[in-house]
Design a protein around this motif. Structure first.
Motif, PDB file in Angstrom:
ATOM      1  N   ILE A  44       0.838  -1.206   0.000  1.00  0.00           N
ATOM      2  CA  ILE A  44       0.000   0.000   0.000  1.00  0.00           C
ATOM      3  C   ILE A  44       0.872   1.256   0.000  1.00  0.00           C
ATOM      4  N   GLN A  45       1.927   1.256   0.810  1.00  0.00           N
ATOM      5  CA  GLN A  45       2.827   2.408   0.827  1.00  0.00           C
ATOM      6  C   GLN A  45       3.496   2.593  -0.534  1.00  0.00           C
ATOM      7  N   ASN A  46       3.842   1.493  -1.172  1.00  0.00           N
ATOM      8  CA  ASN A  46       4.449   1.574  -2.495  1.00  0.00           C
ATOM      9  C   ASN A  46       3.452   2.125  -3.505  1.00  0.00           C
ATOM     10  N   MET A  48       1.075   4.148  -2.886  1.00  0.00           N
ATOM     11  CA  MET A  48       0.854   5.565  -2.580  1.00  0.00           C
ATOM     12  C   MET A  48       2.034   6.434  -2.982  1.00  0.00           C
ATOM     13  N   GLY A  49       3.088   5.822  -3.504  1.00  0.00           N
ATOM     14  CA  GLY A  49       4.210   6.592  -4.010  1.00  0.00           C
ATOM     15  C   GLY A  49       5.357   6.774  -3.046  1.00  0.00           C
ATOM     16  N   THR A  50       5.366   6.016  -1.961  1.00  0.00           N
ATOM     17  CA  THR A  50       6.486   6.108  -1.021  1.00  0.00           C
ATOM     18  C   THR A  50       7.747   5.585  -1.710  1.00  0.00           C
ATOM     19  N   PRO A  51       8.821   6.334  -1.683  1.00  0.00           N
ATOM     20  CA  PRO A  51      10.060   5.880  -2.343  1.00  0.00           C
ATOM     21  C   PRO A  51      10.586   4.591  -1.713  1.00  0.00           C
ATOM     22  N   ALA A  52      11.216   3.779  -2.549  1.00  0.00           N
ATOM     23  CA  ALA A  52      11.753   2.498  -2.083  1.00  0.00           C
ATOM     24  C   ALA A  52      12.789   2.693  -0.982  1.00  0.00           C
ATOM     25  N   SER A  53      13.502   3.810  -1.011  1.00  0.00           N
ATOM     26  CA  SER A  53      14.521   4.050   0.011  1.00  0.00           C
ATOM     27  C   SER A  53      13.911   4.198   1.406  1.00  0.00           C
ATOM     28  N   GLU A  54      12.657   4.623   1.472  1.00  0.00           N
ATOM     29  CA  GLU A  54      11.994   4.746   2.770  1.00  0.00           C
ATOM     30  C   GLU A  54      11.394   3.422   3.244  1.00  0.00           C
ATOM     31  N   LEU A  55      11.257   2.476   2.338  1.00  0.00           N
ATOM     32  CA  LEU A  55      10.670   1.181   2.690  1.00  0.00           C
ATOM     33  C   LEU A  55      11.718   0.101   2.924  1.00  0.00           C
ATOM     34  N   ILE A  56      12.987   0.453   2.791  1.00  0.00           N
ATOM     35  CA  ILE A  56      14.045  -0.551   2.828  1.00  0.00           C
ATOM     36  C   ILE A  56      14.092  -1.312   4.156  1.00  0.00           C
ATOM     37  N   TRP A  57      13.899  -0.638   5.278  1.00  0.00           N
ATOM     38  CA  TRP A  57      13.986  -1.321   6.576  1.00  0.00           C
ATOM     39  C   TRP A  57      12.770  -2.189   6.830  1.00  0.00           C
ATOM     40  N   GLU A  58      11.592  -1.752   6.371  1.00  0.00           N
ATOM     41  CA  GLU A  58      10.403  -2.601   6.501  1.00  0.00           C
ATOM     42  C   GLU A  58      10.557  -3.850   5.638  1.00  0.00           C
ATOM     43  N   TRP A  59      11.068  -3.661   4.411  1.00  0.00           N
ATOM     44  CA  TRP A  59      11.271  -4.799   3.525  1.00  0.00           C
ATOM     45  C   TRP A  59      12.334  -5.736   4.088  1.00  0.00           C
ATOM     46  N   ALA A  60      13.397  -5.184   4.653  1.00  0.00           N
ATOM     47  CA  ALA A  60      14.455  -6.013   5.238  1.00  0.00           C
ATOM     48  C   ALA A  60      13.908  -6.846   6.403  1.00  0.00           C
ATOM     49  N   LEU A  61      13.103  -6.241   7.261  1.00  0.00           N
ATOM     50  CA  LEU A  61      12.505  -6.980   8.370  1.00  0.00           C
ATOM     51  C   LEU A  61      11.585  -8.079   7.855  1.00  0.00           C
ATOM     52  N   PHE A  62      10.777  -7.762   6.857  1.00  0.00           N
ATOM     53  CA  PHE A  62       9.872  -8.744   6.268  1.00  0.00           C
ATOM     54  C   PHE A  62      10.652  -9.927   5.697  1.00  0.00           C
ATOM     55  N   MET A  63      11.722  -9.638   4.970  1.00  0.00           N
ATOM     56  CA  MET A  63      12.518 -10.704   4.374  1.00  0.00           C
ATOM     57  C   MET A  63      13.269 -11.506   5.431  1.00  0.00           C
ATOM     58  N   LEU A  64      13.721 -10.862   6.484  1.00  0.00           N
ATOM     59  CA  LEU A  64      14.406 -11.560   7.569  1.00  0.00           C
ATOM     60  C   LEU A  64      13.476 -12.572   8.248  1.00  0.00           C
ATOM     61  N   VAL A  65      12.257 -12.150   8.543  1.00  0.00           N
ATOM     62  CA  VAL A  65      11.283 -13.045   9.170  1.00  0.00           C
ATOM     63  C   VAL A  65      10.923 -14.183   8.218  1.00  0.00           C
ATOM     64  N   SER A  66      10.758 -13.871   6.943  1.00  0.00           N
ATOM     65  CA  SER A  66      10.425 -14.906   5.959  1.00  0.00           C
ATOM     66  C   SER A  66      11.556 -15.917   5.829  1.00  0.00           C
TER      67      SER A  66
END
Length: 156
Positions: A44-46, A48-66
């Motif tokens: 949803i954030q993506n 809405m136009g949130t830059p990927a650089s601002e989502l990097i830590w959320e994505w990293a946490l998601f991938m770590l848990v996965s």
């Protein structure tokens, strides 16, 4: 002086077997609710136009848990409660992933050839990943099964 406080008071469960099983179900549902919710928030954030650089830590946490769940499930010889690791199941799963990515990319860019290419590539990559993890699972599962049978035969 030995500090035995932690093991003395935290290793002893205050729950009976039924409560322990219900707690495991609740924790499992809570984990999957958090996992799917976190994935939805990222998408949803993506959108809405949130830059990927601002989502990097959320994505990293998601991938770590996965990755943690993947490694631990394979290490313990667990695939899924309801789905077997077959070629057909992996084809369906990867097709669904490719379709979701296609719809998402088409919604974001409105350029269907690029979205189609991205969806097909995702489906192929997902299929390869599923086949690879299914192979690892089957290998580990057979190791665990053979180890248990060997122990039973040695005891008799």
């Amino acid at each position: 002086m030995k500090l035995d406080f932690y093991t003395k008071y935290t290793k002893r469960s205050q729950l009976d077997e039924m409560q322990e099983q219900k707690l495991c179900k609740l924790e499992s549902r809570g984990f999957w609710l958090l996992w799917w919710g976190h994935l939805a928030v990222i998408f949803i954030q993506n959108l809405m136009g949130t830059p990927a650089s601002e989502l990097i830590w959320e994505w990293a946490l998601f991938m770590l848990v996965s990755l943690y769940m993947l490694v631990e499930c394979i290490r313990n010889g667990i695939w899924h409660r309801h789905i077997k690791p077959t070629l057909g199941a992996n084809l369906v799963g990867s097709a669904i992933a490719g379709l979701v990515v296609f719809v998402y990319r088409f919604f974001v860019s409105s350029y269907w050839p690029g979205a189609l290419y991205t969806g097909v590539f995702t489906a192929l990559l997902c299929f390869a990943a599923l086949q690879g993890t299914a192979w690892l699972y089957k290998k580990r599962h057979s190791q665990l099964e053979n180890t248990e049978e060997d122990k039973d035969e040695q005891q008799n």
